[in-house]
Design an enzyme around this catalytic site. Structure first.
Site, PDB file in Angstrom:
ATOM      1  N   PHE A   1      49.513  43.242  -7.994  1.00 44.25           N
ATOM      2  CA  PHE A   1      50.485  42.531  -6.565  1.00 44.25           C
ATOM      3  C   PHE A   1      49.713  41.928  -5.742  1.00 44.25           C
ATOM      4  O   PHE A   1      48.560  42.613  -5.157  1.00 44.25           O
ATOM      5  CB  PHE A   1      51.231  43.220  -6.160  1.00 44.25           C
ATOM      6  CG  PHE A   1      52.236  42.451  -5.017  1.00 44.25           C
ATOM      7  CD1 PHE A   1      53.750  42.187  -5.170  1.00 44.25           C
ATOM      8  CD2 PHE A   1      51.740  42.005  -3.617  1.00 44.25           C
ATOM      9  CE1 PHE A   1      54.617  41.316  -4.402  1.00 44.25           C
ATOM     10  CE2 PHE A   1      52.371  41.845  -2.596  1.00 44.25           C
ATOM     11  CZ  PHE A   1      53.639  41.222  -3.094  1.00 44.25           C
TER      12      PHE A   1
ATOM     13  N   GLY B   1      37.041  74.316   9.757  1.00 46.66           N
ATOM     14  CA  GLY B   1      35.509  74.525   9.913  1.00 46.66           C
ATOM     15  C   GLY B   1      34.656  74.201   8.843  1.00 46.66           C
ATOM     16  O   GLY B   1      35.146  72.699   8.417  1.00 46.66           O
TER      17      GLY B   1
ATOM     18  N   GLU C   1      49.322  46.960   2.482  1.00 48.28           N
ATOM     19  CA  GLU C   1      51.047  46.794   2.486  1.00 48.28           C
ATOM     20  C   GLU C   1      51.369  46.892   3.664  1.00 48.28           C
ATOM     21  O   GLU C   1      52.699  47.126   4.528  1.00 48.28           O
ATOM     22  CB  GLU C   1      51.489  47.609   1.648  1.00 48.28           C
ATOM     23  CG  GLU C   1      51.693  47.643   0.102  1.00 48.28           C
ATOM     24  CD  GLU C   1      52.374  48.094  -0.791  1.00 48.28           C
ATOM     25  OE1 GLU C   1      53.584  48.550  -0.713  1.00 48.28           O
ATOM     26  OE2 GLU C   1      51.915  48.682  -1.762  1.00 48.28           O
TER      27      GLU C   1
ATOM     28  N   THR D   1      49.415  46.654   8.269  1.00 40.44           N
ATOM     29  CA  THR D   1      48.619  47.952   8.937  1.00 40.44           C
ATOM     30  C   THR D   1      49.405  48.492   9.326  1.00 40.44           C
ATOM     31  O   THR D   1      50.914  47.854  10.004  1.00 40.44           O
ATOM     32  CB  THR D   1      48.023  47.180   9.536  1.00 40.44           C
ATOM     33  OG1 THR D   1      47.906  45.564  10.150  1.00 40.44           O
ATOM     34  CG2 THR D   1      46.631  45.959   8.433  1.00 40.44           C
ATOM     35  N   SER D   2      49.837  49.005  10.067  1.00 42.80           N
ATOM     36  CA  SER D   2      50.307  50.130  11.391  1.00 42.80           C
ATOM     37  C   SER D   2      50.837  48.808  12.334  1.00 42.80           C
ATOM     38  O   SER D   2      51.513  48.706  12.939  1.00 42.80           O
ATOM     39  CB  SER D   2      49.438  50.855  12.087  1.00 42.80           C
ATOM     40  OG  SER D   2      49.275  52.208  11.624  1.00 42.80           O
TER      41      SER D   2
HETATM   42  C1  LIG Z   1      42.037  49.579  -0.733  1.00 46.53           C
HETATM   43  C2  LIG Z   1      43.392  48.421  -0.425  1.00 46.53           C
HETATM   44  C3  LIG Z   1      43.939  47.914  -1.741  1.00 46.53           C
HETATM   45  C4  LIG Z   1      44.417  47.171  -1.588  1.00 46.53           C
HETATM   46  N1  LIG Z   1      45.078  46.930  -2.500  1.00 46.53           N
HETATM   47  C5  LIG Z   1      46.076  45.475  -2.214  1.00 46.53           C
HETATM   48  C6  LIG Z   1      47.330  44.760  -3.263  1.00 46.53           C
HETATM   49  O1  LIG Z   1      47.179  45.103  -4.053  1.00 46.53           O
HETATM   50  N2  LIG Z   1      47.442  43.594  -3.238  1.00 46.53           N
HETATM   51  C7  LIG Z   1      47.451  42.839  -2.469  1.00 46.53           C
HETATM   52  O2  LIG Z   1      48.124  41.966  -1.835  1.00 46.53           O
HETATM   53  N3  LIG Z   1      46.756  43.473  -0.842  1.00 46.53           N
HETATM   54  C8  LIG Z   1      46.351  44.604  -1.217  1.00 46.53           C
HETATM   55  N4  LIG Z   1      45.429  45.049  -0.350  1.00 46.53           N
HETATM   56  C9  LIG Z   1      44.604  44.172   0.725  1.00 46.53           C
HETATM   57  C10 LIG Z   1      45.470  44.930   2.493  1.00 46.53           C
HETATM   58  O3  LIG Z   1      46.827  44.588   2.132  1.00 46.53           O
HETATM   59  C11 LIG Z   1      45.312  44.063   3.966  1.00 46.53           C
HETATM   60  O4  LIG Z   1      43.516  44.854   4.037  1.00 46.53           O
HETATM   61  C12 LIG Z   1      46.074  44.691   4.890  1.00 46.53           C
HETATM   62  O5  LIG Z   1      46.854  43.598   4.442  1.00 46.53           O
HETATM   63  C13 LIG Z   1      45.126  43.604   5.812  1.00 46.53           C
HETATM   64  O6  LIG Z   1      44.689  42.663   6.073  1.00 46.53           O
HETATM   65  P1  LIG Z   1      43.157  42.177   6.281  1.00 46.53           P
HETATM   66  O7  LIG Z   1      42.292  43.330   5.830  1.00 46.53           O
HETATM   67  O8  LIG Z   1      42.950  41.195   5.848  1.00 46.53           O
HETATM   68  O9  LIG Z   1      42.821  42.596   7.680  1.00 46.53           O
HETATM   69  P2  LIG Z   1      43.559  41.176   9.016  1.00 46.53           P
HETATM   70  O10 LIG Z   1      44.268  40.939   8.811  1.00 46.53           O
HETATM   71  O11 LIG Z   1      42.085  40.590   9.037  1.00 46.53           O
HETATM   72  O12 LIG Z   1      43.569  42.565  10.192  1.00 46.53           O
HETATM   73  C14 LIG Z   1      41.798  42.694  10.523  1.00 46.53           C
HETATM   74  C15 LIG Z   1      42.781  43.529  12.035  1.00 46.53           C
HETATM   75  O13 LIG Z   1      43.350  42.660  12.679  1.00 46.53           O
HETATM   76  C16 LIG Z   1      45.211  43.071  12.406  1.00 46.53           C
HETATM   77  N5  LIG Z   1      45.710  42.237  13.373  1.00 46.53           N
HETATM   78  C17 LIG Z   1      45.599  41.349  12.026  1.00 46.53           C
HETATM   79  N6  LIG Z   1      47.085  40.157  12.649  1.00 46.53           N
HETATM   80  C18 LIG Z   1      47.617  40.914  13.880  1.00 46.53           C
HETATM   81  C19 LIG Z   1      48.513  40.303  15.072  1.00 46.53           C
HETATM   82  N7  LIG Z   1      49.137  39.712  14.549  1.00 46.53           N
HETATM   83  N8  LIG Z   1      48.966  41.702  15.930  1.00 46.53           N
HETATM   84  C20 LIG Z   1      47.875  42.955  16.314  1.00 46.53           C
HETATM   85  N9  LIG Z   1      46.737  42.501  15.054  1.00 46.53           N
HETATM   86  C21 LIG Z   1      46.984  42.150  13.920  1.00 46.53           C
HETATM   87  C22 LIG Z   1      45.108  44.057  11.585  1.00 46.53           C
HETATM   88  O14 LIG Z   1      46.075  45.223  12.149  1.00 46.53           O
HETATM   89  C23 LIG Z   1      43.764  44.941  11.688  1.00 46.53           C
HETATM   90  O15 LIG Z   1      43.657  46.085  11.917  1.00 46.53           O
HETATM   91  C24 LIG Z   1      44.794  46.334  -0.206  1.00 46.53           C
HETATM   92  C25 LIG Z   1      43.534  46.484   0.786  1.00 46.53           C
HETATM   93  C26 LIG Z   1      43.001  48.099   0.305  1.00 46.53           C
HETATM   94  C27 LIG Z   1      41.938  47.527   1.522  1.00 46.53           C
END
Ligand SMILES: Cc1cc2nc3c(=O)[nH]c(=O)nc-3n(C[C@H](O)[C@H](O)[C@H](O)COP(=O)(O)OP(=O)(O)OC[C@H]3O[C@@H](n4cnc5c(N)ncnc54)[C@H](O)[C@@H]3O)c2cc1C
Length: 369
Positions: free
Chosen positions: A113, A329, A353, A355-356
């Site tokens: 995906f 431990g 999918e 973030t928190s």
């Molecule tokens: C091992 C792994 C597997 C993955 N698999 C897939 C996959 O199969 N397909 C796919 O499409 N993606 C995949 N991802 C991507 C994943 O879904 C994204 O990494 C995730 O959605 C976060 O996006 P980002 O890394 O760009 O972080 P960013 O969006 O840049 O976020 C950085 C930080 O800012 C916070 N943040 C951003 N916007 C806001 C807001 N409005 N308010 C408060 N906080 C905010 C975020 O929560 C985070 O803590 C995968 C990632 C990993 C690491």
């Protein structure tokens, strides 16, 4: 029966090599093949397309048991089931289902995906991958980041922008085959956890995507991604539940073996209370997963429930796995006891999918609406 089948598979087939696969980042090819033979790669898909025809509750149960041992395998299972197969079955045409869903649901092919990009993660509306309408096909260009099963998948569901001026309403979703000209894959990511899973960048350069490979109407792509991720979150919540439950079960066992100050550590009240807290939180996480799954099976709205389950279960996975290391431990800090791996694996459930923080956005919007 599902729980037993998944548990036996996890114990007999996943546990033996899990430490080595994690350390060497070795893709679990044999294990995924056996998972397909068990019917766990298309559990919920209609048997007409080679799926298991099971409900979402069964899927949660299987995900929990497999994730107790190996989340590198369960993430492959989760993406294939709840993002790729479900998305195709729910929104695909009959022709797309015959051609793509059937081999994916049987696990003959693995699906991926592709939504995230180097510059578009949480904010999935700012897609830079483009799909320009060329009459009978779209021309796809761009890079997707962090794609689970990116290297092994034969079928990608790809979101791309077709009309920038329409914003997220200009995004389309496409079925793209790995073997098409212009599709290439970057190096495998070297990760903190779920190290055996196959995470890659996927690049598209002038890839010709036939019109019949668009999913849904023109501009449906963003909605497709959001709807699909809602169900996907139930999968990741149950993965987090499994990580927590796995760390807890190891902790209960260890606490009865390890002695300190002349008695088993399980006889110290501080340890008993840690186990009690773990058991309480895990049960609550399990019930949130079941509730979201039940709503989905009843065809009721489950988007809030899946976010509640994901944010809670992933935070429980983190807390419980950290406590499990503490309870073990020094032994908790080395690989042989498995809890350090569970702790590393837990972290990703708070990130992918949605973030928190993104889950809290979804939940607070619902609460305030
Ligand atoms: C091992 C792994 C597997 C993955 N698999 C897939 C996959 O199969 N397909 C796919 O499409 N993606 C995949 N991802 C991507 C994943 O879904 C994204 O990494 C995730 O959605 C976060 O996006 P980002 O890394 O760009 O972080 P960013 O969006 O840049 O976020 C950085 C930080 O800012 C916070 N943040 C951003 N916007 C806001 C807001 N409005 N308010 C408060 N906080 C905010 C975020 O929560 C985070 O803590 C995968 C990632 C990993 C690491």
């Amino acid at each position: 029966m599902i729980r037993k089948a998944a548990r036996d598979f996890a114990t007999n087939e996943l546990l033996p090599g899990v430490i080595e696969r994690d350390e060497k980042m070795k893709y679990p090819a044999e294990q995924v093949k056996k998972l397909a033979d068990l019917g766990f790669l298309g559990m919920m898909a209609d048997p007409r397309y080679g799926g298991g025809g099971m409900d979402t509750i069964s899927y949660v149960i299987a995900m929990e048991e497999i994730s107790k041992v190996d989340s590198s395998v369960s993430v492959i299972m989760s993406v294939n089931n709840s993002l790729v197969c479900w998305g195709l079955e729910t929104y695909g045409t009959e022709e797309q289902k015959q051609k793509y869903l059937a081999p994916l649901a049987k696990g003959e092919k693995i699906g991926a995906f592709c939504l995230s990009e180097p510059e578009a993660g949480s904010d999935a509306t700012s897609q830079r991958t483009t799909a320009v309408d060329k009459g009978d096909h779209y021309l796809l260009n761009g890079t997707k980041n962090w794609i689970t099963s990116g290297g092994t998948a034969k079928v990608y569901l790809v979101m791309a922008q077709s009309s920038v001026e329409l914003g997220h309403r200009g995004i389309n979703a496409f079925i793209v085959e790995r073997d098409w000209a212009g599709v290439s894959v970057g190096a495998k990511e070297n990760k903190l956890g779920i190290r055996a899973s196959d995470t890659h960048s996927v690049m598209f350069q002038d890839v010709k995507v036939p019109k019949q490979n668009r999913i849904g109407e023109e501009g449906f792509g963003f909605k497709f991604a959001m709807k699909t991720l809602s169900g996907g979150r139930i999968g990741i919540a149950s993965q987090a539940l499994g990580i927590a439950a796995g760390a807890y079960e190891l902790s209960v066992e260890y606490s009865k073996q390890r002695k300190a100050f002349g008695k088993q550590i399980s006889e110290h009240q501080a340890i008993q209370f840690k186990l009690a807290d773990m058991a309480t939180e895990i049960e609550a996480a399990r019930l949130l997963c079941f509730k979201a799954a039940w709503l989905k099976d009843q065809h009721k709205d489950y988007s809030l429930a899946s976010s509640l389950a994901k944010v809670f279960a992933s935070e429980v996975a983190m807390r419980v796995s950290v406590e499990a290391v503490q309870l073990h431990g020094g032994y908790g800090y080395v690989k042989e006891y498995h809890v350090e791996r569970l702790m590393r694996d837990a972290k990703i459930t708070q990130i992918y999918e949605g973030t928190s923080e993104v889950q809290r956005i979804v939940i607070s919007r619902s609460v305030l609406s």
